[in-house]
Design a protein around this motif. Sequence first.
Motif: not given
Length: 110
Positions: A87, A100, A103-104, A107
């Motif tokens: 990521l 993004e 958020s990843q 998660r």
Amino acid sequence: MPGLLRGVARTAVVAGTATAVSNRVSRRQAGRWAQQDYEQQQAYDQQQYAQQQAPPPPPAAPQAPAPAPASAPDDEMSHRIDQLKQLADLKAQGVLTPEEFESQKRRLLA
């Protein structure tokens, strides 16, 4: 009028000299680049030839099966770390926006 002609003639001489020098520099640079390209191509060709001539590696001996993983949590954590690294790479390349990415990351760490 003679002063005007003299000025125009001087400008023409200077412009012509500058053009000639510029063209010579351009040709010299192009020649150097062509020489570098030629040398790089020769080195690449020699490397490819050497690889073709090299004997194939001997077949690998059969290996013993790998031992079972010691613990599943360590394997899971290393998998998460690998995903976070991927990521981060995507974010650095500009594929993911910071939002993004966050958020990843949330998660994965949840």
